[in-house]
Scaffold this motif. Structure first.
Motif, PDB file in Angstrom:
ATOM      1  N   THR A   1       3.113   0.881 -14.350  1.00 46.23           N
ATOM      2  CA  THR A   1       1.947   1.714 -14.092  1.00 46.23           C
ATOM      3  C   THR A   1       2.071   2.302 -12.685  1.00 46.23           C
ATOM      4  OG1 THR A   1       0.634  -0.055 -13.105  1.00 46.23           O
ATOM      5  CG2 THR A   1       0.482   0.198 -15.514  1.00 46.23           C
ATOM      6  N   LEU A   2       1.259   3.309 -12.402  1.00 48.97           N
ATOM      7  CA  LEU A   2       1.200   3.840 -11.045  1.00 48.97           C
ATOM      8  C   LEU A   2       0.695   2.780 -10.076  1.00 48.97           C
ATOM      9  CD1 LEU A   2      -0.171   7.395 -11.817  1.00 48.97           C
ATOM     10  CD2 LEU A   2       1.988   6.899 -10.676  1.00 48.97           C
ATOM     11  N   ARG A   3      -0.214   1.925 -10.533  1.00 46.41           N
ATOM     12  CA  ARG A   3      -0.730   0.852  -9.673  1.00 46.41           C
ATOM     13  C   ARG A   3       0.412  -0.085  -9.256  1.00 46.41           C
ATOM     14  NH1 ARG A   3      -5.708  -0.743  -8.785  1.00 46.41           N
ATOM     15  NH2 ARG A   3      -6.525   0.287 -10.653  1.00 46.41           N
ATOM     16  N   GLU A   4       1.289  -0.398 -10.211  1.00 48.84           N
ATOM     17  CA  GLU A   4       2.431  -1.250  -9.879  1.00 48.84           C
ATOM     18  C   GLU A   4       3.358  -0.567  -8.873  1.00 48.84           C
ATOM     19  OE1 GLU A   4       2.780  -3.839 -14.000  1.00 48.84           O
ATOM     20  OE2 GLU A   4       3.612  -1.800 -13.958  1.00 48.84           O
ATOM     21  N   MET A   5       3.541   0.754  -9.040  1.00 49.88           N
ATOM     22  CA  MET A   5       4.350   1.485  -8.075  1.00 49.88           C
ATOM     23  C   MET A   5       3.670   1.497  -6.707  1.00 49.88           C
ATOM     24  SD  MET A   5       5.845   5.343  -7.977  1.00 49.88           S
ATOM     25  CE  MET A   5       4.246   5.979  -7.678  1.00 49.88           C
ATOM     26  N   ARG A   6       2.356   1.651  -6.692  1.00 53.42           N
ATOM     27  CA  ARG A   6       1.623   1.621  -5.418  1.00 53.42           C
ATOM     28  C   ARG A   6       1.820   0.264  -4.733  1.00 53.42           C
ATOM     29  NH1 ARG A   6      -2.087   4.560  -2.728  1.00 53.42           N
ATOM     30  NH2 ARG A   6      -3.462   3.469  -1.282  1.00 53.42           N
ATOM     31  N   ASN A   7       1.825  -0.806  -5.514  1.00 56.02           N
ATOM     32  CA  ASN A   7       2.060  -2.130  -4.929  1.00 56.02           C
ATOM     33  C   ASN A   7       3.443  -2.215  -4.294  1.00 56.02           C
ATOM     34  OD1 ASN A   7      -0.500  -3.080  -5.544  1.00 56.02           O
ATOM     35  ND2 ASN A   7       0.137  -3.919  -7.515  1.00 56.02           N
TER      36      ASN A   7
ATOM     37  N   ALA B   1       4.910   0.371  -2.951  1.00 55.77           N
ATOM     38  CA  ALA B   1       4.748   1.163  -1.722  1.00 55.77           C
ATOM     39  C   ALA B   1       4.079   0.326  -0.633  1.00 55.77           C
ATOM     40  CB  ALA B   1       3.944   2.426  -2.018  1.00 55.77           C
ATOM     41  N   LYS B   2       3.074  -0.452  -0.994  1.00 54.40           N
ATOM     42  CA  LYS B   2       2.393  -1.318  -0.013  1.00 54.40           C
ATOM     43  C   LYS B   2       3.360  -2.350   0.554  1.00 54.40           C
ATOM     44  CE  LYS B   2      -2.305  -1.086  -1.865  1.00 54.40           C
ATOM     45  NZ  LYS B   2      -3.357  -1.839  -2.589  1.00 54.40           N
ATOM     46  N   LYS B   3       4.148  -2.939  -0.330  1.00 49.23           N
ATOM     47  CA  LYS B   3       5.126  -3.933   0.116  1.00 49.23           C
ATOM     48  C   LYS B   3       6.126  -3.292   1.076  1.00 49.23           C
ATOM     49  CE  LYS B   3       8.328  -7.404  -1.652  1.00 49.23           C
ATOM     50  NZ  LYS B   3       8.939  -8.008  -2.831  1.00 49.23           N
ATOM     51  N   PHE B   4       6.581  -2.083   0.739  1.00 51.22           N
ATOM     52  CA  PHE B   4       7.519  -1.352   1.594  1.00 51.22           C
ATOM     53  C   PHE B   4       6.918  -1.114   2.975  1.00 51.22           C
ATOM     54  CE2 PHE B   4       9.134   2.927   2.930  1.00 51.22           C
ATOM     55  CZ  PHE B   4      10.414   2.539   3.251  1.00 51.22           C
ATOM     56  N   VAL B   5       5.678  -0.655   3.026  1.00 57.94           N
ATOM     57  CA  VAL B   5       5.012  -0.389   4.302  1.00 57.94           C
ATOM     58  C   VAL B   5       4.859  -1.691   5.101  1.00 57.94           C
ATOM     59  CG1 VAL B   5       2.855   0.379   5.392  1.00 57.94           C
ATOM     60  CG2 VAL B   5       3.866   1.723   3.529  1.00 57.94           C
ATOM     61  N   ASN B   6       4.523  -2.768   4.433  1.00 54.71           N
ATOM     62  CA  ASN B   6       4.389  -4.053   5.129  1.00 54.71           C
ATOM     63  C   ASN B   6       5.717  -4.528   5.717  1.00 54.71           C
ATOM     64  OD1 ASN B   6       1.621  -4.333   4.813  1.00 54.71           O
ATOM     65  ND2 ASN B   6       1.815  -5.373   2.845  1.00 54.71           N
TER      66      ASN B   6
ATOM     67  N   ILE C   1       2.671   7.587   1.753  1.00 56.27           N
ATOM     68  CA  ILE C   1       1.805   8.351   2.662  1.00 56.27           C
ATOM     69  C   ILE C   1       0.350   7.925   2.493  1.00 56.27           C
ATOM     70  CG2 ILE C   1       0.897  10.655   3.186  1.00 56.27           C
ATOM     71  CD1 ILE C   1       3.725  11.717   2.371  1.00 56.27           C
ATOM     72  N   SER C   2      -0.084   7.769   1.251  1.00 52.10           N
ATOM     73  CA  SER C   2      -1.488   7.404   1.020  1.00 52.10           C
ATOM     74  C   SER C   2      -1.787   5.996   1.530  1.00 52.10           C
ATOM     75  CB  SER C   2      -1.858   7.537  -0.461  1.00 52.10           C
ATOM     76  OG  SER C   2      -1.262   6.525  -1.241  1.00 52.10           O
ATOM     77  N   VAL C   3      -0.817   5.081   1.436  1.00 50.25           N
ATOM     78  CA  VAL C   3      -1.007   3.725   1.974  1.00 50.25           C
ATOM     79  C   VAL C   3      -1.101   3.776   3.496  1.00 50.25           C
ATOM     80  CG1 VAL C   3       0.133   1.482   2.312  1.00 50.25           C
ATOM     81  CG2 VAL C   3       0.068   2.509   0.032  1.00 50.25           C
ATOM     82  N   VAL C   4      -0.178   4.492   4.135  1.00 50.26           N
ATOM     83  CA  VAL C   4      -0.155   4.564   5.599  1.00 50.26           C
ATOM     84  C   VAL C   4      -1.421   5.236   6.139  1.00 50.26           C
ATOM     85  CG1 VAL C   4       1.030   5.605   7.589  1.00 50.26           C
ATOM     86  CG2 VAL C   4       2.353   4.494   5.766  1.00 50.26           C
ATOM     87  N   LYS C   5      -1.824   6.340   5.506  1.00 46.79           N
ATOM     88  CA  LYS C   5      -2.985   7.098   5.996  1.00 46.79           C
ATOM     89  C   LYS C   5      -4.311   6.601   5.432  1.00 46.79           C
ATOM     90  CE  LYS C   5      -0.511  11.283   7.140  1.00 46.79           C
ATOM     91  NZ  LYS C   5      -0.506  12.745   7.104  1.00 46.79           N
TER      92      LYS C   5
ATOM     93  N   PRO D   1      -4.012   8.928  -3.263  1.00 43.49           N
ATOM     94  CA  PRO D   1      -2.783   9.693  -3.526  1.00 43.49           C
ATOM     95  C   PRO D   1      -3.030  11.125  -3.998  1.00 43.49           C
ATOM     96  CG  PRO D   1      -2.692   7.550  -4.615  1.00 43.49           C
ATOM     97  CD  PRO D   1      -4.050   7.677  -4.009  1.00 43.49           C
ATOM     98  N   ASN D   2      -4.142  11.362  -4.697  1.00 46.16           N
ATOM     99  CA  ASN D   2      -4.422  12.732  -5.146  1.00 46.16           C
ATOM    100  C   ASN D   2      -4.647  13.687  -3.986  1.00 46.16           C
ATOM    101  OD1 ASN D   2      -4.156  12.227  -7.857  1.00 46.16           O
ATOM    102  ND2 ASN D   2      -6.337  12.224  -8.309  1.00 46.16           N
ATOM    103  N   SER D   3      -4.985  13.153  -2.813  1.00 47.75           N
ATOM    104  CA  SER D   3      -5.216  14.028  -1.661  1.00 47.75           C
ATOM    105  C   SER D   3      -3.935  14.269  -0.859  1.00 47.75           C
ATOM    106  CB  SER D   3      -6.317  13.457  -0.764  1.00 47.75           C
ATOM    107  OG  SER D   3      -5.945  12.187  -0.273  1.00 47.75           O
ATOM    108  N   VAL D   4      -2.823  13.716  -1.321  1.00 50.74           N
ATOM    109  CA  VAL D   4      -1.530  13.920  -0.665  1.00 50.74           C
ATOM    110  C   VAL D   4      -0.755  14.965  -1.466  1.00 50.74           C
ATOM    111  CG1 VAL D   4       0.656  12.856   0.007  1.00 50.74           C
ATOM    112  CG2 VAL D   4      -1.470  11.526   0.139  1.00 50.74           C
ATOM    113  N   GLN D   5      -0.302  15.999  -0.781  1.00 55.71           N
ATOM    114  CA  GLN D   5       0.481  17.038  -1.458  1.00 55.71           C
ATOM    115  C   GLN D   5       1.826  16.468  -1.888  1.00 55.71           C
ATOM    116  OE1 GLN D   5       1.104  20.542   0.902  1.00 55.71           O
ATOM    117  NE2 GLN D   5       1.868  21.712  -0.818  1.00 55.71           N
TER     118      GLN D   5
END
Length: 195
Positions: free
Chosen positions: A133-139, A141-146, A170-174, A178-182
Protein backbone atom coordinates in the motif's frame (compact mmCIF):
# COMPACT_ATOMS: atom_id res chain seq x y z
CA UNK A 1 22.19 18.56 9.81
CA UNK A 2 22.17 16.29 6.76
CA UNK A 3 22.17 17.75 3.27
CA UNK A 4 20.04 15.45 1.12
CA UNK A 5 19.76 15.55 -2.65
CA UNK A 6 16.85 13.49 -3.97
CA UNK A 7 17.17 12.56 -7.64
CA UNK A 8 14.36 11.02 -9.61
CA UNK A 9 15.53 8.58 -12.27
CA UNK A 10 15.56 9.74 -15.88
CA UNK A 11 12.69 9.07 -18.25
CA UNK A 12 11.91 5.36 -18.38
CA UNK A 13 10.14 3.00 -20.74
CA UNK A 14 7.11 3.08 -18.43
CA UNK A 15 7.03 6.89 -18.45
CA UNK A 16 6.60 6.69 -22.20
CA UNK A 17 4.16 3.76 -22.14
CA UNK A 18 2.60 2.43 -18.90
CA UNK A 19 1.51 -0.70 -20.74
CA UNK A 20 5.05 -2.10 -20.54
CA UNK A 21 4.47 -2.74 -16.82
CA UNK A 22 1.92 -5.39 -17.71
CA UNK A 23 4.61 -7.61 -19.19
CA UNK A 24 7.83 -6.44 -17.53
CA UNK A 25 8.50 -6.24 -13.78
CA UNK A 26 8.64 -2.63 -12.58
CA UNK A 27 12.10 -3.25 -11.14
CA UNK A 28 13.40 -4.14 -14.65
CA UNK A 29 12.08 -1.04 -16.46
CA UNK A 30 14.97 0.76 -18.18
CA UNK A 31 15.81 4.31 -19.18
CA UNK A 32 14.99 5.68 -22.61
CA UNK A 33 17.49 7.68 -24.66
CA UNK A 34 15.98 10.84 -23.17
CA UNK A 35 16.31 9.23 -19.73
CA UNK A 36 20.08 9.06 -20.14
CA UNK A 37 20.08 12.75 -21.03
CA UNK A 38 17.93 13.47 -17.93
CA UNK A 39 20.50 11.60 -15.82
CA UNK A 40 23.38 13.59 -17.33
CA UNK A 41 21.53 16.85 -16.60
CA UNK A 42 21.02 15.72 -12.99
CA UNK A 43 24.72 14.90 -12.72
CA UNK A 44 25.75 18.31 -14.03
CA UNK A 45 23.34 20.02 -11.62
CA UNK A 46 24.72 18.01 -8.69
CA UNK A 47 28.30 18.78 -9.69
CA UNK A 48 27.57 22.49 -9.73
CA UNK A 49 25.82 22.61 -6.35
CA UNK A 50 27.60 19.88 -4.39
CA UNK A 51 31.26 20.59 -5.01
CA UNK A 52 31.32 23.71 -2.83
CA UNK A 53 29.42 21.93 -0.08
CA UNK A 54 31.74 18.90 -0.26
CA UNK A 55 34.73 21.18 0.25
CA UNK A 56 33.14 22.71 3.37
CA UNK A 57 32.65 19.32 5.01
CA UNK A 58 35.80 17.79 3.52
CA UNK A 59 34.39 14.52 2.16
CA UNK A 60 32.43 13.35 -0.87
CA UNK A 61 28.74 12.44 -0.84
CA UNK A 62 27.31 9.01 -0.15
CA UNK A 63 25.11 7.83 -3.02
CA UNK A 64 22.14 5.68 -2.06
CA UNK A 65 20.59 4.05 -5.08
CA UNK A 66 17.33 2.19 -5.46
CA UNK A 67 18.04 -1.35 -6.66
CA UNK A 68 15.58 -0.92 -9.53
CA UNK A 69 17.23 -0.83 -12.96
CA UNK A 70 16.29 2.70 -14.07
CA UNK A 71 17.68 4.18 -10.84
CA UNK A 72 20.89 2.16 -11.21
CA UNK A 73 21.26 3.37 -14.81
CA UNK A 74 20.65 6.96 -13.71
CA UNK A 75 23.32 6.67 -11.02
CA UNK A 76 25.83 5.23 -13.51
CA UNK A 77 25.49 8.35 -15.68
CA UNK A 78 25.59 10.71 -12.67
CA UNK A 79 28.72 9.00 -11.32
CA UNK A 80 30.52 9.80 -14.58
CA UNK A 81 30.14 13.47 -13.61
CA UNK A 82 30.13 13.46 -9.78
CA UNK A 83 32.33 11.28 -7.60
CA UNK A 84 31.41 9.86 -4.24
CA UNK A 85 30.88 6.65 -2.35
CA UNK A 86 28.15 4.24 -3.45
CA UNK A 87 25.76 2.12 -1.46
CA UNK A 88 23.22 0.44 -3.70
CA UNK A 89 21.87 -2.23 -1.38
CA UNK A 90 19.19 0.09 -0.05
CA UNK A 91 15.96 -1.59 -1.15
CA UNK A 92 14.24 0.73 1.32
CA UNK A 93 14.17 3.50 -1.31
CA UNK A 94 12.56 1.70 -4.25
CA UNK A 95 9.28 2.86 -5.77
CA UNK A 96 5.75 1.96 -4.67
CA UNK A 97 5.60 -1.79 -5.30
CA UNK A 98 2.38 -2.48 -7.22
CA UNK A 99 3.34 -5.84 -8.75
CA UNK A 100 1.61 -5.14 -12.07
CA UNK A 101 3.42 -7.73 -14.20
CA UNK A 102 0.86 -10.44 -14.99
CA UNK A 103 -1.66 -9.38 -12.34
CA UNK A 104 -4.86 -8.10 -13.97
CA UNK A 105 -6.42 -7.17 -10.59
CA UNK A 106 -3.40 -5.04 -9.70
CA UNK A 107 -3.43 -3.50 -13.18
CA UNK A 108 -7.08 -2.47 -12.72
CA UNK A 109 -6.22 -0.81 -9.37
CA UNK A 110 -3.27 0.96 -11.00
CA UNK A 111 -5.42 2.36 -13.83
CA UNK A 112 -8.01 3.61 -11.31
CA UNK A 113 -5.24 5.23 -9.25
CA UNK A 114 -3.69 6.85 -12.34
CA UNK A 115 -7.10 8.09 -13.53
CA UNK A 116 -7.70 9.66 -10.11
CA UNK A 117 -4.80 12.02 -10.80
CA UNK A 118 -2.64 9.95 -8.41
CA UNK A 119 -4.91 10.86 -5.47
CA UNK A 120 -2.96 9.37 -2.59
CA UNK A 121 -5.80 10.09 -0.15
CA UNK A 122 -8.24 7.79 -1.89
CA UNK A 123 -5.68 5.06 -2.61
CA UNK A 124 -3.57 5.21 0.56
CA UNK A 125 -4.62 1.81 1.88
CA UNK A 126 -5.28 0.03 -1.41
CA UNK A 127 -3.34 -3.22 -1.27
CA UNK A 128 -1.70 -4.53 -4.42
CA UNK A 129 -1.49 -8.33 -4.33
CA UNK A 130 2.16 -9.24 -3.85
CA UNK A 131 2.92 -5.52 -3.55
CA UNK A 132 2.27 -2.87 -0.95
CA UNK A 133 0.00 0.00 0.00
CA UNK A 134 1.03 3.64 -0.18
CA UNK A 135 0.93 3.66 3.63
CA UNK A 136 3.52 0.89 3.69
CA UNK A 137 5.68 2.87 1.27
CA UNK A 138 5.28 5.95 3.47
CA UNK A 139 6.53 3.88 6.41
CA UNK A 140 9.63 3.06 4.35
CA UNK A 141 10.07 6.79 3.70
CA UNK A 142 9.78 7.53 7.44
CA UNK A 143 12.34 4.86 8.24
CA UNK A 144 14.67 6.32 5.59
CA UNK A 145 14.35 9.83 7.05
CA UNK A 146 14.99 8.51 10.56
CA UNK A 147 18.16 6.76 9.39
CA UNK A 148 19.27 10.03 7.78
CA UNK A 149 18.60 11.88 11.04
CA UNK A 150 20.72 9.35 12.93
CA UNK A 151 23.74 10.35 10.85
CA UNK A 152 24.39 6.74 9.78
CA UNK A 153 24.75 7.80 6.15
CA UNK A 154 26.86 10.90 6.87
CA UNK A 155 26.12 14.56 6.32
CA UNK A 156 25.99 14.68 2.51
CA UNK A 157 23.69 12.16 0.84
CA UNK A 158 22.38 11.73 -2.70
CA UNK A 159 19.43 9.34 -3.05
CA UNK A 160 18.63 8.19 -6.59
CA UNK A 161 15.07 6.95 -6.41
CA UNK A 162 11.56 7.23 -7.84
CA UNK A 163 8.81 9.85 -8.03
CA UNK A 164 6.25 8.57 -5.54
CA UNK A 165 8.89 7.59 -2.98
CA UNK A 166 10.53 11.02 -3.30
CA UNK A 167 7.12 12.68 -2.74
CA UNK A 168 6.70 10.65 0.45
CA UNK A 169 10.16 11.60 1.72
CA UNK A 170 9.48 15.29 1.07
CA UNK A 171 6.10 15.08 2.80
CA UNK A 172 7.66 13.35 5.83
CA UNK A 173 10.47 15.91 6.11
CA UNK A 174 8.18 18.93 5.62
CA UNK A 175 5.33 17.37 7.64
CA UNK A 176 2.78 17.94 4.87
CA UNK A 177 0.37 15.71 2.97
CA UNK A 178 1.86 13.94 -0.09
CA UNK A 179 -0.90 15.36 -2.31
CA UNK A 180 0.51 18.83 -1.65
CA UNK A 181 3.94 17.80 -2.97
CA UNK A 182 4.46 18.21 -6.71
CA UNK A 183 5.51 15.00 -8.42
CA UNK A 184 9.16 15.40 -9.40
CA UNK A 185 10.08 15.40 -13.08
CA UNK A 186 12.38 12.76 -14.52
CA UNK A 187 15.95 13.69 -13.66
CA UNK A 188 14.86 16.40 -11.23
CA UNK A 189 17.14 17.09 -8.26
CA UNK A 190 15.53 18.24 -5.00
CA UNK A 191 17.64 19.55 -2.13
CA UNK A 192 16.49 19.11 1.48
CA UNK A 193 18.00 19.69 4.89
CA UNK A 194 17.31 16.97 7.44
CA UNK A 195 17.53 18.11 11.05
Amino acid sequence: MVKLYLVRHGESEANVNHEIMRSKPDSDIQLTGKGYYDALSAGLYLKKYMEDYSLKIDYPPLFLISPWKRAQQTYKVISSVVSGHKRDDLSLIHEHEMNLNGHSGNWKKFIEYRNSGWDTTKYYDVKFQGGETLREMRNRAKKFVNILKSGEFGMLVVAVSHGQFIKEVISVVKKIHPNSVQHPANGQVIELEIK
